[in-house]
Design a protein around this motif. Structure first.
Motif, PDB file in Angstrom:
ATOM      1  N   GLY A   1      -5.191   0.761   3.586  1.00  0.00           N
ATOM      2  CA  GLY A   1      -5.237   1.300   2.221  1.00  0.00           C
ATOM      3  C   GLY A   1      -5.426   0.243   1.152  1.00  0.00           C
ATOM      4  O   GLY A   1      -5.082   0.466  -0.012  1.00  0.00           O
TER       5      GLY A   1
ATOM      6  N   THR B   1       0.835  -1.210   0.000  1.00  0.00           N
ATOM      7  CA  THR B   1       0.000   0.000   0.000  1.00  0.00           C
ATOM      8  C   THR B   1       0.869   1.259   0.000  1.00  0.00           C
ATOM      9  O   THR B   1       0.491   2.276  -0.573  1.00  0.00           O
ATOM     10  N   HIS B   2       2.046   1.168   0.615  1.00  0.00           N
ATOM     11  CA  HIS B   2       2.947   2.333   0.639  1.00  0.00           C
ATOM     12  C   HIS B   2       3.571   2.556  -0.738  1.00  0.00           C
ATOM     13  O   HIS B   2       3.719   3.694  -1.191  1.00  0.00           O
TER      14      HIS B   2
ATOM     15  N   SER C   1       2.177   1.691  -3.497  1.00  0.00           N
ATOM     16  CA  SER C   1       1.065   2.183  -4.306  1.00  0.00           C
ATOM     17  C   SER C   1       0.905   3.696  -4.160  1.00  0.00           C
ATOM     18  O   SER C   1       0.807   4.427  -5.148  1.00  0.00           O
ATOM     19  N   LYS C   2       0.892   4.152  -2.920  1.00  0.00           N
ATOM     20  CA  LYS C   2       0.708   5.594  -2.673  1.00  0.00           C
ATOM     21  C   LYS C   2       1.876   6.393  -3.241  1.00  0.00           C
ATOM     22  O   LYS C   2       1.681   7.474  -3.802  1.00  0.00           O
TER      23      LYS C   2
ATOM     24  N   GLU D   1      -6.929  -2.079  -1.748  1.00  0.00           N
ATOM     25  CA  GLU D   1      -7.874  -1.886  -2.853  1.00  0.00           C
ATOM     26  C   GLU D   1      -8.320  -3.234  -3.408  1.00  0.00           C
ATOM     27  O   GLU D   1      -8.900  -3.320  -4.490  1.00  0.00           O
TER      28      GLU D   1
ATOM     29  N   ARG E   1       1.492   6.756  -6.988  1.00  0.00           N
ATOM     30  CA  ARG E   1       0.439   7.702  -7.396  1.00  0.00           C
ATOM     31  C   ARG E   1       0.815   9.138  -7.077  1.00  0.00           C
ATOM     32  O   ARG E   1       0.367  10.064  -7.730  1.00  0.00           O
ATOM     33  N   ALA E   2       1.671   9.319  -6.074  1.00  0.00           N
ATOM     34  CA  ALA E   2       2.133  10.673  -5.738  1.00  0.00           C
ATOM     35  C   ALA E   2       3.291  11.095  -6.639  1.00  0.00           C
ATOM     36  O   ALA E   2       3.807  12.202  -6.510  1.00  0.00           O
TER      37      ALA E   2
END
Ligand SMILES: [Zn+2]
Ligand SMILES: [Zn+2]
Length: 396
Positions: free
Chosen positions: A182, A116-117, A119-120, A184, A123-124
């Protein structure tokens, strides 16, 4: 908002069919496709950067629906559990780049401590890689597949990449913990793998699996299950889970059930092709059956087959070689269907309608591939990937 536009003209695979004289346009700023189809059928934006490709095929970015960010060097449960999270994350940054540069613009991480980290961060715009749909940790019963049983339970659970859950309410809580992290997608172990005698057991009851599927759906995410053995497959189908991972011991009967419920089948052929077990063992027999007869059953029953490698980033299952699954699927389905398994069907399996196809309004996840991967799947190998666009930005 219209910004810089790009037009690519050439042979096009839109995720479903081949258009010999194709054209595709996208907007860099919004990262969206503004048109795709036969040349002359779409309005090409003025002042666009035009790329003419010859001897190549324009395709959607590839998708691996089953992988893990384990950042490990070996296929060893102990190492998967004890490698420090920081080390896993650092190695995963390299894995992310290798995935993207080999044409993968979306992946689903089915259980890890860093997914999840990662992934974030992607996206950032902090790291370069595919879009990551992470399950956060997986869900498993106590004493399950990935429970490192040498350790006392509290230590094993602490180090595990799974939340252990027993009873429907603990299962619901575990889904909620994943969502808090987080997630999905939700991944559950509905069976073990092969033990010493080569037998497998279903894990978690139908009641528990049903609670997991329901809780995932209440959170608007898909649930998927690792399932070895006919009983585990039946349990997963009954529980209302959306896809079956591995699916060893597929039979005509269970294939009919899977088909009737519209469940996706992810046979993860790649992971069984890494290590050929010793001849004459039960393990070698069941794997040979999975790679042969069961794939024929899946094809005959027209199962929706999505490409998932189960690669973890270790030496034997390196991220960057994930096209291997399409290559193995092509032996049964042919190159065109295998390509769909790694693009449009994979996007449908993940519930990501915005990718997997080259159509107006979809995300500009686009490859230019030297050759015709729909005729010879080997053309999907990393050496053939000429250009990679992800969210409209060019990475290669
Ligand atoms: Zn598995
Ligand atoms: Zn896996």
């Amino acid at each position: 908002m219209a910004g810089e536009a790009v037009v690519i003209r050439g042979r096009l695979f839109d995720g479903e069919e081949i258009i010999e004289k194709g054209v595709l346009a996208f907007d860099v700023e919004s990262g969206l496709i503004t048109g795709a189809g036969e040349r002359g059928s779409i309005e090409e934006p003025r002042n666009a950067r035009v790329v003419e490709v010859e001897g190549s095929t324009i395709t959607p970015g590839f998708i691996d629906v089953h992988m893990h960010f384990f950042g490990s060097k070996t296929l060893d449960l102990a190492e998967w559990n004890v490698t420090p999270d920081a080390t896993v994350a650092i190695r995963s940054v390299t894995d992310m780049w290798n995935l993207l540069s080999s044409g993968f613009t979306a992946v689903r991480d089915l259980g890890s401590k860093v997914g999840t980290h990662i992934s974030k961060a992607e996206r950032a715009g902090e790291i370069k890689g595919p879009r990551v749909i992470s399950a956060a940790k997986s869900l498993a019963q106590t004493g399950g597949n990935d429970d490192y049983k040498i350790l006392p339970i509290h230590m094993a659970h602490e180090l595990s990449y799974s939340y252990y859950c027993d009873s429907p309410w603990e299962c619901r809580k575990a889904v909620r913990l994943c969502m808090r992290d987080g997630a999905e997608a939700i991944k559950v172990y509905a069976s073990g793998t092969m033990s010493h005698d080569g037998q497998w057991k279903p894990h978690l009851t139908v009641e528990e699996l049903t609670a997991i599927a329901d809780e995932a759906h209440r959170s608007h995410v898909k649930a998927t299950a690792h399932a070895y053995g006919e009983q585990a497959i039946r349990n997963v189908v009954e529980a209302g889970i959306d896809s079956i991972e591995h699916g060893l011991e597929l039979t005509g009967e269970t294939a009919k059930l899977i088909r009737s419920k519209g469940i996706y089948y992810v046979p993860t052929l790649s992971v069984y092709s890494i290590h050929k077990p010793a001849e004459g063992t039960r393990r070698s027999e069941v794997i040979a059956r999975h790679l042969g007869e069961e794939m024929e059953i899946a094809r005959e029953h027209k199962l929706k087959i999505a490409a998932g490698t189960d690669f973890v980033g270790a030496g034997e299952s390196p991220h960057g070689m994930n096209y291997t699954e399409m290559k193995l699927l092509a032996e049964h389905l042919g190159s065109l269907e295998a390509l769909k398994s790694g693009t449009s069907v994979a996007a449908d399996c993940l519930g990501l309608p915005e990718t997997g196809r080259l159509r107006k309004g979809k995300v500009a996840d686009i490859l230019v591939i030297k050759g015709k991967p729909d005729r010879n799947i080997e053309d999907a190998s990393p050496g053939h990937i000429a250009h990679v666009f992800h969210d409209g930005k060019q990475f290669r």
